[in-house]
Design a protein around this motif. Structure first.
Motif, PDB file in Angstrom:
ATOM      1  N   VAL A  82       0.841  -1.193   0.000  1.00  0.00           N
ATOM      2  CA  VAL A  82       0.000   0.000   0.000  1.00  0.00           C
ATOM      3  C   VAL A  82       0.878   1.247   0.000  1.00  0.00           C
ATOM      4  CG1 VAL A  82      -1.733   1.301   1.288  1.00  0.00           C
ATOM      5  CG2 VAL A  82      -1.844  -1.189   1.223  1.00  0.00           C
ATOM      6  N   ASP A  83       0.598   2.168  -0.912  1.00  0.00           N
ATOM      7  CA  ASP A  83       1.190   3.489  -0.867  1.00  0.00           C
ATOM      8  C   ASP A  83       0.104   4.494  -1.224  1.00  0.00           C
ATOM      9  OD1 ASP A  83       0.889   3.134  -3.569  1.00  0.00           O
ATOM     10  OD2 ASP A  83       2.934   3.716  -4.100  1.00  0.00           O
ATOM     11  N   ALA A  84       0.495   5.724  -1.554  1.00  0.00           N
ATOM     12  CA  ALA A  84      -0.508   6.760  -1.792  1.00  0.00           C
ATOM     13  C   ALA A  84      -1.468   6.408  -2.919  1.00  0.00           C
ATOM     14  CB  ALA A  84       0.185   8.093  -2.092  1.00  0.00           C
ATOM     15  N   SER A  85      -1.021   5.591  -3.873  1.00  0.00           N
ATOM     16  CA  SER A  85      -1.886   5.247  -5.000  1.00  0.00           C
ATOM     17  C   SER A  85      -3.122   4.467  -4.574  1.00  0.00           C
ATOM     18  CB  SER A  85      -1.101   4.428  -6.030  1.00  0.00           C
ATOM     19  OG  SER A  85      -0.663   3.210  -5.475  1.00  0.00           O
ATOM     20  N   ALA A  86      -3.061   3.813  -3.403  1.00  0.00           N
ATOM     21  CA  ALA A  86      -4.207   3.043  -2.929  1.00  0.00           C
ATOM     22  C   ALA A  86      -5.383   3.933  -2.546  1.00  0.00           C
ATOM     23  CB  ALA A  86      -3.792   2.192  -1.724  1.00  0.00           C
ATOM     24  N   PHE A  87      -5.137   5.239  -2.364  1.00  0.00           N
ATOM     25  CA  PHE A  87      -6.193   6.151  -1.924  1.00  0.00           C
ATOM     26  C   PHE A  87      -6.700   7.024  -3.076  1.00  0.00           C
ATOM     27  CE2 PHE A  87      -3.221   5.227   1.418  1.00  0.00           C
ATOM     28  CZ  PHE A  87      -4.049   4.725   2.406  1.00  0.00           C
ATOM     29  N   ASP A  88      -6.439   6.581  -4.306  1.00  0.00           N
ATOM     30  CA  ASP A  88      -6.841   7.353  -5.473  1.00  0.00           C
ATOM     31  C   ASP A  88      -8.165   6.813  -6.015  1.00  0.00           C
ATOM     32  OD1 ASP A  88      -7.073   8.863  -7.702  1.00  0.00           O
ATOM     33  OD2 ASP A  88      -5.248   8.164  -8.684  1.00  0.00           O
ATOM     34  N   PRO A  89      -9.294   7.521  -5.811  1.00  0.00           N
ATOM     35  CA  PRO A  89     -10.590   7.016  -6.294  1.00  0.00           C
ATOM     36  C   PRO A  89     -10.723   7.037  -7.809  1.00  0.00           C
ATOM     37  CG  PRO A  89     -10.834   9.229  -5.412  1.00  0.00           C
ATOM     38  CD  PRO A  89      -9.423   8.803  -5.126  1.00  0.00           C
ATOM     39  N   HIS A  90      -9.837   7.752  -8.504  1.00  0.00           N
ATOM     40  CA  HIS A  90      -9.932   7.823  -9.958  1.00  0.00           C
ATOM     41  C   HIS A  90      -9.655   6.470 -10.611  1.00  0.00           C
ATOM     42  CE1 HIS A  90      -8.828  11.917  -8.547  1.00  0.00           C
ATOM     43  NE2 HIS A  90      -9.782  12.264  -9.368  1.00  0.00           N
ATOM     44  N   LYS A  91      -8.833   5.650  -9.969  1.00  0.00           N
ATOM     45  CA  LYS A  91      -8.486   4.360 -10.570  1.00  0.00           C
ATOM     46  C   LYS A  91      -9.706   3.465 -10.708  1.00  0.00           C
ATOM     47  CE  LYS A  91      -3.571   3.998  -9.634  1.00  0.00           C
ATOM     48  NZ  LYS A  91      -2.494   3.135  -9.131  1.00  0.00           N
ATOM     49  N   ALA A  92     -10.636   3.576  -9.765  1.00  0.00           N
ATOM     50  CA  ALA A  92     -11.837   2.745  -9.833  1.00  0.00           C
ATOM     51  C   ALA A  92     -12.695   3.091 -11.048  1.00  0.00           C
ATOM     52  CB  ALA A  92     -12.660   2.903  -8.552  1.00  0.00           C
ATOM     53  N   LEU A  93     -12.503   4.312 -11.568  1.00  0.00           N
ATOM     54  CA  LEU A  93     -13.265   4.749 -12.734  1.00  0.00           C
ATOM     55  C   LEU A  93     -12.459   4.653 -14.021  1.00  0.00           C
ATOM     56  CD1 LEU A  93     -14.802   7.916 -11.087  1.00  0.00           C
ATOM     57  CD2 LEU A  93     -16.056   5.872 -11.735  1.00  0.00           C
ATOM     58  N   ASP A 136     -20.159   9.754 -16.284  1.00  0.00           N
ATOM     59  CA  ASP A 136     -19.383   9.009 -15.298  1.00  0.00           C
ATOM     60  C   ASP A 136     -19.957   9.128 -13.891  1.00  0.00           C
ATOM     61  OD1 ASP A 136     -17.719   8.088 -17.214  1.00  0.00           O
ATOM     62  OD2 ASP A 136     -15.901   9.079 -16.495  1.00  0.00           O
ATOM     63  N   TYR A 137     -20.900  10.052 -13.688  1.00  0.00           N
ATOM     64  CA  TYR A 137     -21.513  10.174 -12.363  1.00  0.00           C
ATOM     65  C   TYR A 137     -22.255   8.892 -11.990  1.00  0.00           C
ATOM     66  CZ  TYR A 137     -20.481  15.090 -11.491  1.00  0.00           C
ATOM     67  OH  TYR A 137     -19.836  16.267 -11.217  1.00  0.00           O
ATOM     68  N   SER A 138     -22.977   8.317 -12.921  1.00  0.00           N
ATOM     69  CA  SER A 138     -23.695   7.073 -12.623  1.00  0.00           C
ATOM     70  C   SER A 138     -22.708   5.956 -12.313  1.00  0.00           C
ATOM     71  CB  SER A 138     -24.588   6.686 -13.795  1.00  0.00           C
ATOM     72  OG  SER A 138     -23.812   6.464 -14.972  1.00  0.00           O
ATOM     73  N   LYS A 139     -21.610   5.928 -13.044  1.00  0.00           N
ATOM     74  CA  LYS A 139     -20.585   4.909 -12.768  1.00  0.00           C
ATOM     75  C   LYS A 139     -19.990   5.106 -11.375  1.00  0.00           C
ATOM     76  CE  LYS A 139     -17.575   4.004 -16.045  1.00  0.00           C
ATOM     77  NZ  LYS A 139     -16.348   4.095 -16.896  1.00  0.00           N
ATOM     78  N   LEU A 140     -19.754   6.361 -10.998  1.00  0.00           N
ATOM     79  CA  LEU A 140     -19.169   6.656  -9.692  1.00  0.00           C
ATOM     80  C   LEU A 140     -20.062   6.162  -8.554  1.00  0.00           C
ATOM     81  CD1 LEU A 140     -17.126   8.089  -7.815  1.00  0.00           C
ATOM     82  CD2 LEU A 140     -18.423  10.193  -8.164  1.00  0.00           C
ATOM     83  N   PHE A 141     -21.370   6.417  -8.675  1.00  0.00           N
ATOM     84  CA  PHE A 141     -22.273   6.084  -7.566  1.00  0.00           C
ATOM     85  C   PHE A 141     -22.708   4.622  -7.577  1.00  0.00           C
ATOM     86  CE2 PHE A 141     -22.784  10.698  -7.591  1.00  0.00           C
ATOM     87  CZ  PHE A 141     -22.724  10.972  -6.237  1.00  0.00           C
ATOM     88  N   LEU A 142     -22.725   3.988  -8.731  1.00  0.00           N
ATOM     89  CA  LEU A 142     -23.255   2.629  -8.808  1.00  0.00           C
ATOM     90  C   LEU A 142     -22.186   1.545  -8.960  1.00  0.00           C
ATOM     91  CD1 LEU A 142     -26.307   3.292 -11.176  1.00  0.00           C
ATOM     92  CD2 LEU A 142     -26.291   3.185  -8.668  1.00  0.00           C
TER      93      LEU A 142
END
Length: 550
Positions: free
Chosen positions: A138-149, A236-242
């Motif tokens: 784990v480093d700082a990249s683990a806290f990047d929510p952009h990767k999930a999208l 991408d808002y729908s992708k973010l929330f769902l």
């Protein structure tokens, strides 16, 4: 010929000299090979191998006898900690050494040995093996929510910037409302039968707190969603929330904030369960959800939030009672002072537990803004302990709380909430950067890369350019040395030739490319890569590259 007054034939002297030469040759070059050095012939578990189950022992076999009582054999986990303090045992023929292991969990492990061969020559080395399917470091990249999208380019937040002040203001409001509301919903159970005045205050302020929480949750979601999706399509808002965990947790938080208006009319136990649930959702969506063991990390965070809520809610009620009836406030202060001290103790213990889980060592407190803010928060908590302890002593003596101390306690609580809102948005760990090294020269160019450069699996790439007159490299060896644990032997990275498609040619030079993938960096820290390059004429060049990861 006369020697010492006596006649000795010349051939006798020649025979004696030849005998001496023969004895020396037998001693130094005889079949016993008295000065041969021990070399590792076999290892269990095998080098660079993955196992589904934990091995029961480490056994190293050598081609020659080793000293039975000198040397060491140890196994380190992915935080460079020894997995056992047991002593290794040497076989009867002194050609192997064995170390019994406890049951190992999933992870990358390092076997390190340093032994003495029978002739007194030191032999050392290290290698890695894997158990199960360990999570990546784990480093700082683990806290990047952009990767999930599937977004790139934003990166994780590691430092404070002026552009983020509005986010921090909203976060401060959100955390204050969350702790305040949860605390007010818990105290009806902790202070049952404490008089009608306290009940009237609770009935008045609980709906206000719930409305404040609902507004702050909406602001929190809006600001953070807008920040994450800045520059990306509105679809991408729908992708973010769902489709992301953070989006689903925001929805759960909003649903619970709305449900609070129903629970506020229920039994105090139901209100407490609601508070526990909404604090649990916040724990699940924060930093705690990234670290392992995940259950312990989330539990520590939940206890931390629960203790803070009891303190915040109780202090709010005490201040409200103080403004109405000092004697009634004094009676409530007896209950509050005990609960507050217990809450502060739990705050400290859970905070220490989370810090030890988050950080490989306490040195990391000085690497990021997260550590700086945590140190500031720790200082504020120490001040609160002093103020709270003084209030508790006053109450135990039957005295009324001092107004100055109550205001100081409230001010410190506000500061702690603001600091917590800031440092929960910043990565606890620094960001790792890939290793990119390139050295130009008249006789050779060398390029060395490690990607992504974190503890666990990495890709190692070495490229060597030699003059056309010399030709391709005959061999390339890569060894890693831990600069933090210098007693460990080198870890060999088994690089092999591969077809490089990158356009990285130089006129007058021929390129050789080598690559390896695997968990050859078993734990974070400072490392030195030793690159040994051999040309066709067996001329060797050594390049050393220092790097670090977190």
């Amino acid at each position: 010929m006369l020697i010492g007054g006596q006649r000795k034939p010349v051939h006798s002297i020649v025979k004696a000299a030849m005998l001496a030469i023969w004895l020396c040759s037998m001693l130094f070059a005889g079949p016993s090979a008295a000065f041969a050095h021990a070399e590792l012939e076999g290892a269990t578990p095998e080098q660079n191998t993955k196992y589904e189950q934990s091995p029961k022992e480490v056994k190293l076999a050598f081609n020659e006898a080793i000293e039975a009582k000198v040397g060491s054999l140890e196994v380190l986990d992915d935080k460079s900690r020894r997995v056992t303090d047991a002593d290794p045992k040497t076989s009867a023929d002194r050609k192997s050494i064995t170390l019994a292991l406890p049951k190992l969990g999933e992870g990358v492990y390092t076997v390190s040995y340093a032994i003495i061969s029978a002739d007194g020559h030191p032999v050392s080395g290290s290698y890695v093996f894997v158990v199960g399917n360990p999570p990546q470091g784990v480093d700082a990249s683990a806290f990047d929510p952009h990767k999930a999208l599937g977004h790139e380019g934003h990166g994780a937040s590691t430092e404070l910037t002026t552009n983020q002040f509005i986010i921090y203001a909203v976060r401060s409001l959100y955390y204050a409302a969350l702790l305040w509301t949860a605390g007010l919903m818990i105290w009806p159970l902790l202070a049952r039968g404490r008089g009608s005045m306290l009940q009237d205050i609770q009935k008045k302020w609980e709906p206000i707190a719930l409305r404040t929480l609902l507004v702050s949750v909406l602001l929190y979601i809006f600001v953070h969603a807008r920040e994450i999706l800045k520059g990306y399509p509105s679809g991408d808002y729908s992708k973010l929330f769902l489709e992301t965990s953070v989006g689903r947790e925001w929805i759960a938080m909003l649903v619970l904030a709305l449900a609070g208006f129903l629970f506020v009319r229920m039994h105090p136990l139901a209100r407490t369960l609601w508070a526990a649930a909404i604090l649990g959702v916040e724990s699940w969506s924060g930093h705690a959800a990234v670290f392992s063991p995940k259950a312990a990390s989330i539990l520590f965070d939940w206890i931390h939030l629960l203790a803070a809520s009891v303190w915040a809610g109780g202090l709010t009620l005490l201040l409200l009672l103080w403004s109405k009836d000092r004697k009634e406030a004094g009676r409530f202060a007896v209950v509050f002072s005990r609960a507050a001290l217990l809450s502060l103790m739990l705050l400290v213990l859970s905070g220490v537990g989370m810090t030890l889980l988050f950080l490989p060592s306490l040195k990391y407190l000085f690497y990021t803004s997260w550590g700086t803010l945590l140190l500031i928060k720790t200082g504020l908590v120490v001040l609160v302990l002093g103020v709270g302890g003084t209030l508790h002593l006053k109450v135990r003596k039957g005295e009324l709380p001092i107004a100055v101390l109550l205001r100081a306690d409230a001010a410190l609580m506000a500061l702690i909430i603001i600091v917590a809102a800031l440092f929960t948005y910043i990565s606890p760990l620094p960001a790792n950067e890939p290793v990119t090294y390139h050295q130009m020269g008249d006789k050779m160019h060398v390029s060395f890369r490690v990607t992504p450069n974190k503890a666990g699996d990495n890709e190692f790439t070495v490229k060597v350019w030699l003059p056309d007159t010399v030709g391709e490299a005959k061999s390339v060896l890569v060894r890693l040395f831990s600069l933090d644990r210098k007693e460990l032997g080198p870890i060999d990275v088994p690089v092999k030739p591969f077809e490089d498609t990158e356009l990285t040619d130089f006129d007058g030079f021929v390129k050789s490319a080598y690559q390896a993938k695997g968990p050859f960096i078993p734990f974070a820290g400072r490392w030195e890569a030793e690159i040994r390059i051999m040309d066709k004429d067996d001329n060797e060049t050594v390049q050393k590259v220092d790097f670090r990861n977190y």
